[in-house]
Design an enzyme around this catalytic site. Structure first.
Site, mmCIF file in Angstrom:
data_model
loop_
_atom_site.group_PDB
_atom_site.id
_atom_site.type_symbol
_atom_site.label_atom_id
_atom_site.label_comp_id
_atom_site.label_asym_id
_atom_site.label_seq_id
_atom_site.Cartn_x
_atom_site.Cartn_y
_atom_site.Cartn_z
ATOM 1 N N GLU A 1 0.812 -1.220 0.000
ATOM 2 C CA GLU A 1 0.000 0.000 0.000
ATOM 3 C C GLU A 1 0.845 1.270 0.000
ATOM 4 O O GLU A 1 0.421 2.309 -0.499
ATOM 5 C CB GLU A 1 -0.977 0.010 1.183
ATOM 6 C CG GLU A 1 -2.120 -0.995 1.066
ATOM 7 C CD GLU A 1 -1.759 -2.363 1.636
ATOM 8 O OE1 GLU A 1 -0.560 -2.605 1.928
ATOM 9 O OE2 GLU A 1 -2.672 -3.202 1.803
ATOM 10 N N PHE B 1 -11.096 -7.416 14.086
ATOM 11 C CA PHE B 1 -10.037 -7.887 13.192
ATOM 12 C C PHE B 1 -9.721 -6.814 12.141
ATOM 13 O O PHE B 1 -10.616 -6.262 11.531
ATOM 14 C CB PHE B 1 -10.463 -9.191 12.503
ATOM 15 C CG PHE B 1 -9.437 -9.679 11.513
ATOM 16 C CD1 PHE B 1 -8.177 -10.090 11.947
ATOM 17 C CD2 PHE B 1 -9.711 -9.715 10.153
ATOM 18 C CE1 PHE B 1 -7.220 -10.518 11.045
ATOM 19 C CE2 PHE B 1 -8.761 -10.142 9.237
ATOM 20 C CZ PHE B 1 -7.509 -10.552 9.689
ATOM 21 N N GLN B 2 -8.472 -6.517 11.966
ATOM 22 C CA GLN B 2 -7.993 -5.489 11.033
ATOM 23 C C GLN B 2 -8.620 -4.122 11.286
ATOM 24 O O GLN B 2 -8.897 -3.375 10.358
ATOM 25 C CB GLN B 2 -8.200 -5.928 9.573
ATOM 26 C CG GLN B 2 -7.264 -7.077 9.193
ATOM 27 C CD GLN B 2 -7.200 -7.349 7.691
ATOM 28 O OE1 GLN B 2 -8.177 -7.147 6.978
ATOM 29 N NE2 GLN B 2 -6.056 -7.827 7.218
ATOM 30 N N LYS C 1 -17.304 -0.795 6.419
ATOM 31 C CA LYS C 1 -17.794 -1.819 5.498
ATOM 32 C C LYS C 1 -19.288 -1.681 5.199
ATOM 33 O O LYS C 1 -19.721 -1.805 4.049
ATOM 34 C CB LYS C 1 -17.517 -3.201 6.099
ATOM 35 C CG LYS C 1 -17.869 -4.327 5.165
ATOM 36 C CD LYS C 1 -17.526 -5.678 5.747
ATOM 37 C CE LYS C 1 -17.861 -6.742 4.706
ATOM 38 N NZ LYS C 1 -17.547 -8.092 5.204
ATOM 39 N N MET D 1 24.388 9.113 1.910
ATOM 40 C CA MET D 1 24.314 10.412 2.576
ATOM 41 C C MET D 1 24.649 10.275 4.059
ATOM 42 O O MET D 1 25.334 11.114 4.633
ATOM 43 C CB MET D 1 22.924 11.034 2.384
ATOM 44 C CG MET D 1 22.816 12.457 2.898
ATOM 45 S SD MET D 1 24.024 13.564 2.139
ATOM 46 C CE MET D 1 23.052 14.292 0.826
#
Lengths: 558, 172
Positions: A48, A110-111, A160, A469
């Site tokens: 993502e 969940f999630q 949802k 760097m």
């Protein structure tokens, strides 16, 4: 219609035809609706974070709002770095996240993650839609906020059950309903008049141009002002492409790795005209010694950036495009012969340079060759670190929206997915990611995305076997104690390219640089070029942290 | 130089708005002295009264940053307005072994109210500017403060007065 279908209708009304995303449990209904949707192309990423940077690269290169999509919980949290990157550089983006059903919110389902809470400090605004009735208006507001005023990312969290509930959808709202949001675009007339008078009086004026000029599409207006007034220009990292690199009044980048000429000009000027820039610490060096002789005019759309770091004499709040146009129309024609002559002398005496070599490939040489071959027509993205600075120093730009780099947040792993996003928005352009061997590995999984959708991005790895760097700082300021920066030969990038179905080159001789670049640019697919470059090359010149802008060190180059 | 400012912030009456304002102060290391929130005459809006402290630059940033929040409808710097300020404190003061009469005298002087009485303590309500409340606290400290809660300052601008009213001193 159900919420998923309404959402897609809203996106279409906003002109969205591409979304970078990844599916998951709670967004299943939305992906199901996308399955049948012809007008919106979903680019399936591999992580993502990649989706967020792609939306960002798409937005920076096209000027349109970029859209990314992730599921709840880990999907949403994976967007966070990409959202913060867009926020720091004021990039218009709408991030859509799934959320657990409204009845479960707060239950550690969940999630589940409180993504509006998590992202609150790194978005321009965010929403959670708890009722399908609010969906369309929220999307309208989100796109409006993201793209107007000082642009920025807006996150919309969608439970949802909002996707699955049904309602009649007749029309998309024509206006946002935001009584607390009224960005000022027109500059105050009196302030503009003061600015004009101040510019006309100045003997050594300097335009200090930032990313706001690119965002507001004000490059042309800037050029007209410069041509009428003969005021030299220095640009920040975010505005390398705001003004043509080869213009005789372009002094180059200022700040930590800027040109001596630009930094000396800041220190000597008697009037600094900041346009869409925010006096970042990488620009100012020691603030107390910044532009000591200069009065300051600050043109910015964001009132909070005015007098935040440096006290400003004449602030002008508003859109750079309008204000530059207004100033140009009011100001008299001017010349600054002596001042320009002085800057030309600095330029001549202290050009950006490096010690070239016949036995090694110098990273700067590779960037110079890219500039030569692409003639300012390519879109260049960068990762973060030495590769980013060399890309900024040695590339040549002609047009705005052709240099995409994470300036504010400094996100390693930005350049490659941003290049994919830019390629998606500019199918006919050559898009090149200038990378280091460290940062390219941070979103390397997107090779699969680029190959799958045939985005023929060219990846140039300036491979020195170090996190360069940080190594440079360890060399200069930490007694060469190279703690955790050595990553030599950890990857065979040619095999890696092949593993993903792309083309790979390893380049070890200087003589092969140009030839390989030409071949790669002509190739129709994705290419990784692994340039084995000089190992301990440093970025010069440099203003050490805490020093004033004119106190530059250069490793004995000058 | 550090100053204190009272800022009235009209915001959308929506969940998460308090978090945005609080997050702004913590994220930018602004100093907040008190914050009071409640509904207004318009139920779609809430009003926050924030007392903040900082130098001129910081206070200017606070006003601008608050204005920048999308859910913020209006920001008023009450320090430049003529306004009425009030704060309420509930203080449980120990009374065992001390003179109750002496405490009652202090309560009377400050026009405070005793709300609850026991052999060990009096619970007192005092209303006024934060200066007055601080003054009251100073006076009752020697009795022993067992518990205390303060609401934080709230403020409203004064109504516009006619010249005649002002001359009569009715603005106080």
């Amino acid at each position: 219609m159900n919420g998923s279908q309404i959402l897609l209708e809203c996106l279409k009304k906003e002109g969205v035809d591409i979304v970078f995303g990844y599916p998951g449990g709670v967004v299943l209904p939305l992906f199901d609706a996308l399955y049948a949707e012809k007008a919106i192309n979903l680019v399936l990423v591999r992580h993502e974070q990649g989706a967020a940077h792609m939306a960002d690269g798409y937005a920076r290169s096209t000027g349109k709002v970029g859209v990314c999509l992730a599921t709840s919980g880990p999907g949403a949290t994976n967007l966070v770095t990409g959202i913060a990157t867009a926020y720091m550089d004021s990039i218009p983006m709408v991030a859509l996240t799934g959320q657990v059903a409204t009845s479960l919110i707060g239950n550690d389902a969940f999630q589940e993650a409180d993504i509006t809470g998590i992202t609150r400090p790194i978005v321009k605004h965010n929403y959670i839609v708890k009722d399908i009735k609010d969906l369309a208006q929220t999307i309208k507001n989100a796109f409006h906020i993201a793209s107007t005023g000082k642009p920025g990312p807006v996150l919309v969290d969608l439970p949802k059950d909002v996707f699955t509930s049904e309602m009649d959808f007749t029309s998309y709202p024509s206006h946002p309903n935001l009584r607390g949001y009224k960005p000022v675009c027109e500059g105050n007339k009196l302030q503009i008049k003061k600015a004009v008078e101040m510019i006309e009086k100045a003997e050594r004026p300097l335009l200090y141009v930032g990313g706001g000029v690119v965002l507001s599409g004000a490059s042309e207006e800037l050029m007209k002002l410069v041509e009428k007034t003969e005021i030299p220009v220095t640009t920040t990292l975010m505005a390398m492409d705001a003004f043509p690199s080869d213009h005789k009044l372009n002094l180059g980048m200022l700040g930590m790795h800027g040109t001596r000429c630009a930094n000396y000009a800041v220190q000597e000027s008697d009037l600094l005209i900041a346009v869409g820039a925010r006096f970042d610490d990488r620009v100012t060096g020691k603030v107390a010694d910044f532009a000591p002789h200069a009065k300051i005019i600050h043109i910015d759309i964001d009132p909070t950036s005015i007098s935040k770091i440096v006290k400003v004499d004449v602030p002008v709040v508003g859109d750079a495009k309008n204000i530059l146009k207004e100033i140009t129309s009011q100001i008299k024609k001017m010349e600054h012969k002596d001042w320009v002559k002085q800057t030309e002398e600095w330029s001549k005496e202290f050009p950006l340079t490096y010690r070239d070599s016949e036995t090694e490939i110098k990273p700067q040489y590779v960037v110079e060759k890219i500039a030569e071959l692409t003639k300012g027509e390519a879109i260049i993205t960068t990762e973060v670190g030495q590769n980013q600075m060399w890309a900024a120093q040695f590339s040549k730009f002609k047009k705005p929206r052709t240099f995409l780099t994470s300036g504010g947040l400094g996100t390693m792993g930005y350049g490659f997915p941003a290049a994919i996003g830019a390629q998606a928005g500019n199918p006919d352009k050559l898009v090149i990611d200038i990378a280091g061997d460290g940062s390219i590995q941070m979103n390397i999984q997107e090779l699969a995305t680029a190959v799958k959708y045939n985005y023929p991005v060219k990846i140039v790895i300036l491979n020195n076997g170090w996190l360069g760097m940080v190594r440079q700082w360890q060399e200069l300021f930490f007694g060469k104690r190279y703690s955790s920066t050595f990553i030599e030969d950890s990857v065979d990038f040619v095999k890696l390219a092949e593993a993903y179905g792309a083309k790979g080159y390893r380049i070890e001789k200087k003589a092969d640089v140009e030839k390989t670049l030409k071949e790669a640019f002509a190739h129709k697919g994705l290419v990784i070029m692994d340039f084995k470059t000089s190992r301990e090359e440093n970025v010069w010149p440099m203003v050490p942290t805490g020093a004033a802008l004119h106190s530059m060190i250069d490793g004995g180059l000058a | 130089m550090e100053q204190t400012k009272i800022i009235a912030v009209t915001v959308e009456n929506q969940p998460g708005v308090l978090a945005r304002v609080a997050g702004l102060f913590s994220g930018r290391a602004f100093n907040i002295i008190s914050l009071a929130v409640g509904e207004t005459e318009d139920e779609s809006m809430s009003r926050m009264t924030i007392v903040a402290r900082g130098d001129e630059g910081v206070l200017e940033q606070i006003l601008k940053q608050l204005n920048k929040l999308i859910d913020v409808i209006k920001v008023v710097d009450m320090s430049v307005e003529k306004c009425i300020q009030r704060e309420l404190a509930l203080i449980k003061v120990g009374v065992d072994g001390k003179s109750k009469q002496e405490l009652m005298t202090v309560v009377d002087i400050f026009r405070a109210k005793v709300l609850d009485v026991s052999n060990e303590s009096f619970t007192i309500e005092v209303t006024g500017t934060d200066e007055k409340i601080n003054g009251f606290i100073d006076m009752v400290e020697s009795f022993g403060i067992k518990e205390m809660v303060r609401t934080g300052t709230i403020a409203l601008t004064r109504a516009k007065k006619t010249k005649k009213q002002e001359a009569k001193g009715e603005s106080k």
